[in-house]
Motif scaffolding. Structure first.
Motif, PDB file in Angstrom:
ATOM      1  N   GLY A   3      39.495 -15.931  -1.248  1.00  0.00           N
ATOM      2  CA  GLY A   3      40.815 -15.950  -1.857  1.00  0.00           C
ATOM      3  C   GLY A   3      40.786 -16.261  -3.328  1.00  0.00           C
ATOM      4  O   GLY A   3      39.737 -16.266  -3.970  1.00  0.00           O
ATOM      5  N   HIS A   4      41.965 -16.509  -3.859  1.00  0.00           N
ATOM      6  CA  HIS A   4      42.114 -16.951  -5.246  1.00  0.00           C
ATOM      7  C   HIS A   4      43.431 -17.699  -5.367  1.00  0.00           C
ATOM      8  O   HIS A   4      44.391 -17.424  -4.650  1.00  0.00           O
ATOM      9  N   SER A   5      43.445 -18.663  -6.269  1.00  0.00           N
ATOM     10  CA  SER A   5      44.639 -19.467  -6.541  1.00  0.00           C
ATOM     11  C   SER A   5      45.153 -19.159  -7.928  1.00  0.00           C
ATOM     12  O   SER A   5      44.398 -18.722  -8.807  1.00  0.00           O
ATOM     13  N   GLY A   6      46.457 -19.405  -8.148  1.00  0.00           N
ATOM     14  CA  GLY A   6      47.072 -19.139  -9.429  1.00  0.00           C
ATOM     15  C   GLY A   6      47.667 -20.392 -10.044  1.00  0.00           C
ATOM     16  O   GLY A   6      48.010 -21.346  -9.336  1.00  0.00           O
ATOM     17  N   SER A   7      47.791 -20.383 -11.345  1.00  0.00           N
ATOM     18  CA  SER A   7      48.331 -21.520 -12.080  1.00  0.00           C
ATOM     19  C   SER A   7      49.662 -21.966 -11.499  1.00  0.00           C
ATOM     20  O   SER A   7      50.584 -21.169 -11.313  1.00  0.00           O
TER      21      SER A   7
END
Length: 368
Positions: free
Chosen positions: A321-325
């Protein structure tokens, strides 16, 4: 008030979402399992004045959650023979091969190993709003560590580099490929480069009350985050319209979950194969694992996406996955057959692992 659909047996997810709205301005959460939408809920407000309810069609910038989507598009270009992960980035973009960056590969560049996480020397922040000029300036940078020797998160520069790679390899922009080849034919509400026709349904963002905890502000961290010119003013019409494949994707929670479904299914979205198994294996291959020079974490970098070694994308280490600010999240879990999207407009100070998303993910997994 929460609206939307929750499949029978997953009512706990709605309960946790409703309880969490007290900490939100507005938000959406979606999950897909084995190709079927099992959660698609939303609630709260789309503007700071709390006069515009968050609806099914509200879109929101997801910041760095965009990166996992962009990595998928690069993988598709590679799958089609348009680029080679193992080739030097400079083989497609000769100007990038300066100051010792001539040998770093495209795969290593996607894994944040190029050494150019930002600008230490002052720039006009509006440079970020001119992608060709910004890419040229990034290409000319000297790396802050020996390229390919370590990872250091490139919060913004990654997108300009990746955008240039795709444009040169494919002859179309990354956002155009996403729109024409994936989102339009599959009916996915997400875009990188948002036209003016969509602005009326975009949520307003509320900035966090304090910065994240990075520890010592080293030169890589300073260049990435801690200068007055580390980012442009976000939210303007110009910022929405241009393509920043690292940072300005706009969509719904369901749009995020649908795109990250590719990571749960070995390259399928909505029953349609968008990436071969070989291409998926290359996308998800570990490129570096270790203490990141910018993020205060040990990161399992794949080819532009993050392995779940820190267990913030569900309980299975195989998730990607990836996370965002500020808190947004997208991930796919091939063990559970689940993909998730969480979006919101009240940003928190958590760099990764926002408690709001973790509670929802935990609730989802407790029901599976």
């Amino acid at each position: 008030m929460t609206e939307g659909y929750v499949a029978p047996g997953l009512e706990r997810v709605r309960e946790v979402f409703e309880a969490g709205l007290a900490e939100e301005l507005g938000a959406g959460f979606a999950a897909i399992r084995d190709g079927e939408v099992v959660v698609d809920i939303w609630g709260g407000w789309a503007n700071r004045e709390q006069t515009r309810p968050w609806t099914k069609d509200t879109i929101v910038p997801v910041y760095s959650t965009t990166k996992g989507v962009s990595a998928l598009i690069v993988a598709i270009a590679s799958d089609h023979g348009l680029l080679d992960y193992d080739a030097p980035t400079a083989s497609l973009w000769p100007a990038f091969g300066t100051h010792g960056k001539e040998r770093i590969t495209i795969a290593q560049t996607l894994a944040h190993m190029a050494g150019v996480p930002g600008f230490l020397e002052p720039i006009d922040p509006d440079l970020w709003l001119d992608p060709p000029a910004c890419a040229e300036a990034i290409a000319a940078l000297a790396p802050l560590w020996p390229p390919a020797s370590a990872s250091g998160y490139h919060p913004l520069t990654w997108g300009y580099i990746v955008g240039e790679i795709v444009q040169r390899a494919a002859g179309r922009s990354l956002g155009t490929i996403l729109r024409e080849d994936i989102c339009a034919p599959l009916g996915i509400d997400f875009r990188i480069g948002t036209p003016e026709s969509e602005y009326a349904r975009a949520a307003e963002m509320k900035k966090p009350s304090r910065a994240g905890e990075f520890g010592e502000i080293t030169p890589p961290r300073k260049a990435a985050f801690f200068t007055k010119w580390a980012a442009p003013v976000r939210g303007s019409a110009r910022w929405r319209k241009i393509e920043i494949p690292s940072a300005n994707g706009h969509g719904t929670a369901l749009g995020v979950a649908r795109l990250y479904e590719a990571y749960a299914t070995g390259g399928m979205i909505g029953g349609v194969r968008v990436l071969s198994q070989e291409g998926f294996d290359a996308l998800t291959r570990r490129r570096w694992k270790g203490d990141d020079l910018v993020l205060p974490f040990n990161i399992d970098w794949r080819t532009g996406v993050i392995g779940n070694s820190n267990k913030i994308y569900g309980s299975n280490p195989e998730a990607l996955g990836h996370s965002g600010s500020g808190g947004s999240v997208g991930f796919g879990d091939p063990v559970a057959g689940v993909s998730v999207g969480y979006v919101m407009n009240r940003q928190s100070h958590y760099i990764m692992g926002d408690p709001r998303s973790l509670r929802l993910i935990d609730a989802l997994y407790s029901c599976l």
